[in-house]
Design a protein around this motif. Structure first.
Motif, PDB file in Angstrom:
ATOM      1  N   MET A 228       0.846  -1.192   0.000  1.00  0.00           N
ATOM      2  CA  MET A 228       0.000   0.000   0.000  1.00  0.00           C
ATOM      3  C   MET A 228       0.880   1.240   0.000  1.00  0.00           C
ATOM      4  SD  MET A 228      -3.054  -0.888   2.690  1.00  0.00           S
ATOM      5  CE  MET A 228      -4.121  -2.295   2.413  1.00  0.00           C
ATOM      6  N   GLY A 229       0.397   2.296  -0.601  1.00  0.00           N
ATOM      7  CA  GLY A 229       1.136   3.550  -0.642  1.00  0.00           C
ATOM      8  C   GLY A 229       0.890   4.285  -1.928  1.00  0.00           C
ATOM      9  N   ILE A 230       1.948   4.851  -2.487  1.00  0.00           N
ATOM     10  CA  ILE A 230       1.870   5.576  -3.759  1.00  0.00           C
ATOM     11  C   ILE A 230       2.934   5.036  -4.697  1.00  0.00           C
ATOM     12  CG2 ILE A 230       2.139   7.807  -4.915  1.00  0.00           C
ATOM     13  CD1 ILE A 230       1.238   9.166  -2.343  1.00  0.00           C
ATOM     14  N   TYR A 231       2.514   4.636  -5.877  1.00  0.00           N
ATOM     15  CA  TYR A 231       3.430   4.192  -6.926  1.00  0.00           C
ATOM     16  C   TYR A 231       2.961   4.860  -8.218  1.00  0.00           C
ATOM     17  CZ  TYR A 231       5.659   0.970 -10.300  1.00  0.00           C
ATOM     18  OH  TYR A 231       6.380   0.437 -11.335  1.00  0.00           O
ATOM     19  N   LEU A 232       3.713   5.846  -8.679  1.00  0.00           N
ATOM     20  CA  LEU A 232       3.298   6.608  -9.850  1.00  0.00           C
ATOM     21  C   LEU A 232       3.467   5.795 -11.131  1.00  0.00           C
ATOM     22  CD1 LEU A 232       4.418  10.340  -9.455  1.00  0.00           C
ATOM     23  CD2 LEU A 232       2.297   9.218  -8.755  1.00  0.00           C
ATOM     24  N   LEU A 233       2.420   5.760 -11.938  1.00  0.00           N
ATOM     25  CA  LEU A 233       2.468   5.133 -13.258  1.00  0.00           C
ATOM     26  C   LEU A 233       2.599   6.172 -14.362  1.00  0.00           C
ATOM     27  CD1 LEU A 233      -0.333   2.427 -12.837  1.00  0.00           C
ATOM     28  CD2 LEU A 233       2.150   2.130 -12.648  1.00  0.00           C
ATOM     29  N   SER A 234       2.590   7.434 -13.972  1.00  0.00           N
ATOM     30  CA  SER A 234       2.746   8.536 -14.921  1.00  0.00           C
ATOM     31  C   SER A 234       3.665   9.576 -14.301  1.00  0.00           C
ATOM     32  CB  SER A 234       1.393   9.162 -15.256  1.00  0.00           C
ATOM     33  OG  SER A 234       0.785   9.685 -14.089  1.00  0.00           O
ATOM     34  N   PRO A 235       4.304  10.422 -15.089  1.00  0.00           N
ATOM     35  CA  PRO A 235       5.225  11.422 -14.527  1.00  0.00           C
ATOM     36  C   PRO A 235       4.485  12.473 -13.709  1.00  0.00           C
ATOM     37  CG  PRO A 235       5.559  11.123 -16.910  1.00  0.00           C
ATOM     38  CD  PRO A 235       4.269  10.458 -16.573  1.00  0.00           C
ATOM     39  N   PHE A 236       5.232  13.142 -12.828  1.00  0.00           N
ATOM     40  CA  PHE A 236       4.681  14.306 -12.140  1.00  0.00           C
ATOM     41  C   PHE A 236       4.212  15.313 -13.181  1.00  0.00           C
ATOM     42  CE2 PHE A 236       7.099  12.764  -8.504  1.00  0.00           C
ATOM     43  CZ  PHE A 236       6.289  13.116  -7.435  1.00  0.00           C
ATOM     44  N   GLN A 237       3.116  15.975 -12.878  1.00  0.00           N
ATOM     45  CA  GLN A 237       2.608  16.988 -13.787  1.00  0.00           C
ATOM     46  C   GLN A 237       2.883  18.376 -13.197  1.00  0.00           C
ATOM     47  OE1 GLN A 237       1.397  16.100 -16.817  1.00  0.00           O
ATOM     48  NE2 GLN A 237       1.809  13.956 -16.304  1.00  0.00           N
ATOM     49  N   THR A 238       1.868  19.017 -12.675  1.00  0.00           N
ATOM     50  CA  THR A 238       2.030  20.384 -12.182  1.00  0.00           C
ATOM     51  C   THR A 238       2.402  20.441 -10.703  1.00  0.00           C
ATOM     52  OG1 THR A 238      -0.352  20.493 -11.728  1.00  0.00           O
ATOM     53  CG2 THR A 238       0.413  21.284 -13.875  1.00  0.00           C
ATOM     54  N   ARG A 239       2.298  19.335  -9.983  1.00  0.00           N
ATOM     55  CA  ARG A 239       2.573  19.354  -8.547  1.00  0.00           C
ATOM     56  C   ARG A 239       3.940  18.763  -8.251  1.00  0.00           C
ATOM     57  NH1 ARG A 239      -2.173  15.890  -6.498  1.00  0.00           N
ATOM     58  NH2 ARG A 239      -1.859  14.989  -8.555  1.00  0.00           N
ATOM     59  N   ASN A 240       4.519  19.178  -7.139  1.00  0.00           N
ATOM     60  CA  ASN A 240       5.814  18.605  -6.757  1.00  0.00           C
ATOM     61  C   ASN A 240       5.698  17.663  -5.575  1.00  0.00           C
ATOM     62  OD1 ASN A 240       5.409  20.296  -4.622  1.00  0.00           O
ATOM     63  ND2 ASN A 240       7.113  21.662  -5.075  1.00  0.00           N
ATOM     64  N   GLN A 241       4.491  17.525  -4.981  1.00  0.00           N
ATOM     65  CA  GLN A 241       4.305  16.580  -3.893  1.00  0.00           C
ATOM     66  C   GLN A 241       2.891  16.014  -3.925  1.00  0.00           C
ATOM     67  OE1 GLN A 241       6.033  17.355  -0.014  1.00  0.00           O
ATOM     68  NE2 GLN A 241       4.257  16.493   1.032  1.00  0.00           N
ATOM     69  N   ILE A 242       2.788  14.720  -3.652  1.00  0.00           N
ATOM     70  CA  ILE A 242       1.498  14.031  -3.587  1.00  0.00           C
ATOM     71  C   ILE A 242       1.441  13.305  -2.250  1.00  0.00           C
ATOM     72  CG2 ILE A 242       0.003  12.296  -4.644  1.00  0.00           C
ATOM     73  CD1 ILE A 242       1.656  12.770  -7.253  1.00  0.00           C
ATOM     74  N   THR A 243       0.362  13.496  -1.503  1.00  0.00           N
ATOM     75  CA  THR A 243       0.224  12.918  -0.167  1.00  0.00           C
ATOM     76  C   THR A 243      -1.100  12.184  -0.027  1.00  0.00           C
ATOM     77  OG1 THR A 243       1.539  14.726   0.791  1.00  0.00           O
ATOM     78  CG2 THR A 243       0.207  13.410   2.306  1.00  0.00           C
ATOM     79  N   LEU A 244      -1.066  10.987   0.556  1.00  0.00           N
ATOM     80  CA  LEU A 244      -2.257  10.223   0.905  1.00  0.00           C
ATOM     81  C   LEU A 244      -2.074   9.667   2.312  1.00  0.00           C
ATOM     82  CD1 LEU A 244      -2.829   8.103  -2.352  1.00  0.00           C
ATOM     83  CD2 LEU A 244      -4.059  10.181  -1.684  1.00  0.00           C
ATOM     84  N   LEU A 245      -3.184   9.263   2.936  1.00  0.00           N
ATOM     85  CA  LEU A 245      -3.128   8.639   4.253  1.00  0.00           C
ATOM     86  C   LEU A 245      -3.812   7.273   4.204  1.00  0.00           C
ATOM     87  CD1 LEU A 245      -2.853  11.802   4.955  1.00  0.00           C
ATOM     88  CD2 LEU A 245      -3.507  11.103   7.247  1.00  0.00           C
ATOM     89  N   PHE A 246      -3.335   6.376   5.070  1.00  0.00           N
ATOM     90  CA  PHE A 246      -3.900   5.038   5.160  1.00  0.00           C
ATOM     91  C   PHE A 246      -4.237   4.741   6.612  1.00  0.00           C
ATOM     92  CE2 PHE A 246      -1.623   5.140   1.248  1.00  0.00           C
ATOM     93  CZ  PHE A 246      -2.326   4.321   0.386  1.00  0.00           C
ATOM     94  N   GLY A 247      -5.371   4.083   6.817  1.00  0.00           N
ATOM     95  CA  GLY A 247      -5.819   3.735   8.172  1.00  0.00           C
ATOM     96  C   GLY A 247      -5.553   2.273   8.485  1.00  0.00           C
ATOM     97  N   PRO A 248      -6.331   1.681   9.421  1.00  0.00           N
ATOM     98  CA  PRO A 248      -6.127   0.284   9.811  1.00  0.00           C
ATOM     99  C   PRO A 248      -6.264  -0.676   8.629  1.00  0.00           C
ATOM    100  CG  PRO A 248      -7.607   1.408  11.320  1.00  0.00           C
ATOM    101  CD  PRO A 248      -7.418   2.329  10.167  1.00  0.00           C
ATOM    102  N   VAL A 249      -5.560  -1.798   8.744  1.00  0.00           N
ATOM    103  CA  VAL A 249      -5.591  -2.849   7.711  1.00  0.00           C
ATOM    104  C   VAL A 249      -5.846  -4.178   8.416  1.00  0.00           C
ATOM    105  CG1 VAL A 249      -4.313  -4.056   5.908  1.00  0.00           C
ATOM    106  CG2 VAL A 249      -3.940  -1.602   6.279  1.00  0.00           C
ATOM    107  N   THR A 250      -6.829  -4.941   7.958  1.00  0.00           N
ATOM    108  CA  THR A 250      -7.068  -6.267   8.505  1.00  0.00           C
ATOM    109  C   THR A 250      -7.217  -7.255   7.352  1.00  0.00           C
ATOM    110  OG1 THR A 250      -9.474  -5.940   8.602  1.00  0.00           O
ATOM    111  CG2 THR A 250      -8.206  -5.388  10.565  1.00  0.00           C
ATOM    112  N   VAL A 251      -6.807  -8.495   7.610  1.00  0.00           N
ATOM    113  CA  VAL A 251      -6.949  -9.568   6.622  1.00  0.00           C
ATOM    114  C   VAL A 251      -7.535 -10.780   7.323  1.00  0.00           C
ATOM    115  CG1 VAL A 251      -5.794 -11.062   4.951  1.00  0.00           C
ATOM    116  CG2 VAL A 251      -4.949  -8.734   5.339  1.00  0.00           C
ATOM    117  N   GLY A 252      -8.643 -11.299   6.773  1.00  0.00           N
ATOM    118  CA  GLY A 252      -9.255 -12.510   7.293  1.00  0.00           C
ATOM    119  C   GLY A 252      -9.130 -13.644   6.304  1.00  0.00           C
ATOM    120  N   GLN A 253      -9.238 -14.865   6.803  1.00  0.00           N
ATOM    121  CA  GLN A 253      -9.144 -16.032   5.914  1.00  0.00           C
ATOM    122  C   GLN A 253     -10.166 -17.077   6.332  1.00  0.00           C
ATOM    123  OE1 GLN A 253      -5.186 -17.747   5.353  1.00  0.00           O
ATOM    124  NE2 GLN A 253      -6.095 -19.779   5.150  1.00  0.00           N
ATOM    125  N   GLN A 254     -10.738 -17.740   5.353  1.00  0.00           N
ATOM    126  CA  GLN A 254     -11.638 -18.855   5.651  1.00  0.00           C
ATOM    127  C   GLN A 254     -10.878 -20.162   5.525  1.00  0.00           C
ATOM    128  OE1 GLN A 254     -15.129 -18.763   3.164  1.00  0.00           O
ATOM    129  NE2 GLN A 254     -16.250 -17.521   4.631  1.00  0.00           N
TER     130      GLN A 254
END
Length: 261
Positions: A235-261
Motif C-alpha cells: 500500500m502507498g503511492i506508486y506513480l504510473l505517470s510522470p509528475f505533472q504540475t505538482r511537486n508533492q502528492i500525499t495520501l493517508l492510510f488507516g487500519p488494515v485487517t486480513v481474514g481467511q476462511q
C-alpha cells in the motif's frame, strides 16, 4: 502531528498484543449477505499502527520520512500512516527506480491459491489534494512473487476516479473505473476485497466493496499467476505517470485487517 515510529501498544501482554489491539476496519455493508459473509472470516493479520511501522516487512521509498505515523486528521486520538512522494527526490535506488513510497507487508502474510481472503483497509485523500486528469498512481496492490510485471490485483487513483484491475493466467486483464474520488476528499473511505486467487480461473473470485457497496466483481476469471503462492500486500503511492504540475502528492492510510476462511 507526527508520531514516533515505535509506539507502545498497551495490551494485556506482549505475547497477545497483536490480538488485543486488533481493530477491524468499520464497514456498513449495503447487502446483508456481505455482512454475514464477512463474519465467517478468521482474522490472520491486523494492523492499526499503534505500534508504529514495525509490523511491516519493509518500506520502498527514497527516505524514511516518506512513510510516517501521524495523527488521524479526523480523530487525533488514533494513528494513521502518511505517505508522500516529491518530484525533487532521487528514486534511482528505490525498487526499479520508480517514483514510489510503499509499505510492504510481512513475510507471514502470503496469498495462497485456493484460499479465501477478506482484506479491509482505509484510504484518505487530503482536502488540499489537487486532482490531475493525467496522473495515475497505484495505491493498493497484491503483488506477485516476481519482482517485475503487473500485479494480479491493483487499485489505482486515475485522475478523478479509482480503477481496479485484475490479472492472471496468460496475462489476461480486466479492469473497471469507479467514480468519483473527488467526493472522497477529507474523509476516510472503507474498502473491502474478497480475494480467492486461482491462476486457472476455475475457482477464482474477486469482489471489491467501497464503503460497504459492491463496486467490482469477477467469478471464474484468472486473478493470480501460475505457480505463485507467495503473493503479498503493498500500500502507498506508486506513480504510473510522470509528475505533472505538482511537486508533492500525499495520501493517508488507516487500519488494515486480513481474514481467511
Amino acid at each position: 502531528m507526527k508520531r514516533p515510529i515505535f509506539l507502545l501498544c498497551f495490551c494485556m501482554t506482549l505475547l497477545f498484543a497483536k490480538t488485543a489491539c486488533a481493530q477491524v476496519v468499520p464497514m456498513r455493508w449495503s447487502d446483508p449477505w456481505a455482512s454475514a459473509l464477512a463474519s465467517t472470516f478468521t482474522m490472520i493479520e491486523s494492523e492499526n499502527w499503534q505500534s508504529g511501522l514495525s509490523a511491516l516487512q519493509g518500506i520502498q521509498s527514497p527516505s524514511a520520512d516518506n512513510v510516517t505515523i501521524v495523527d488521524d486528521p479526523l480523530d487525533t486520538s488514533q494513528p494513521a500512516v502518511q505517505v508522500y512522494v516529491r518530484s525533487d527526490q532521487n528514486y534511482s535506488q528505490v525498487a526499479n527506480g520508480a517514483v514510489r513510497a510503499e509499505m510492504v507487508f510481512g513475510n507471514h502474510l502470503k496469498f495462497v491459491q485456493g484460499k479465501d481472503y477478506l482484506l479491509r483497509w482505509r484510504t484518505y485523500i487530503p482536502p488540499d489534494y489537487v486532482f490531475d486528469p493525467k496522473l495515475v498512481m497505484v495505491i493498493t496492490q497484491i503483488h506477485q512473487t516476481a519482482l517485475s510485471g503487473s500485479p494480479p490485483m491493483e487499485l489505482d487513483l486515475n485522475g478523478g476516479n479509482y480503477v481496479v484491475s485484475m490479472r492472471g493466467g496468460p496475462s489476461v486483464t480486466t479492469s473497471k473505473s469507479i467514480c468519483c474520488a473527488q467526493q472522497d476528499q477529507g474523509r476516510w473511505v472503507d474498502w473491502a476485497l474478497r480475494y480467492m486467487p486461482d491462476a486457472g480461473g476455475v475457482h477464482a473470485s474477486t469482489q471489491l466493496w467501497k464503503d460497504g457497496v459492491a463496486v467490482f466483481g469477477t467469478q471464474g476469471f484468472p486473478n493470480a499467476y501460475p505457480g505463485d503462492n507467495s503473493a503479498y500486500l503493498k500500500m502507498g503511492i506508486y506513480l504510473l505517470s510522470p509528475f505533472q504540475t505538482r511537486n508533492q502528492i500525499t495520501l493517508l492510510f488507516g487500519p488494515v485487517t486480513v481474514g481467511q476462511q
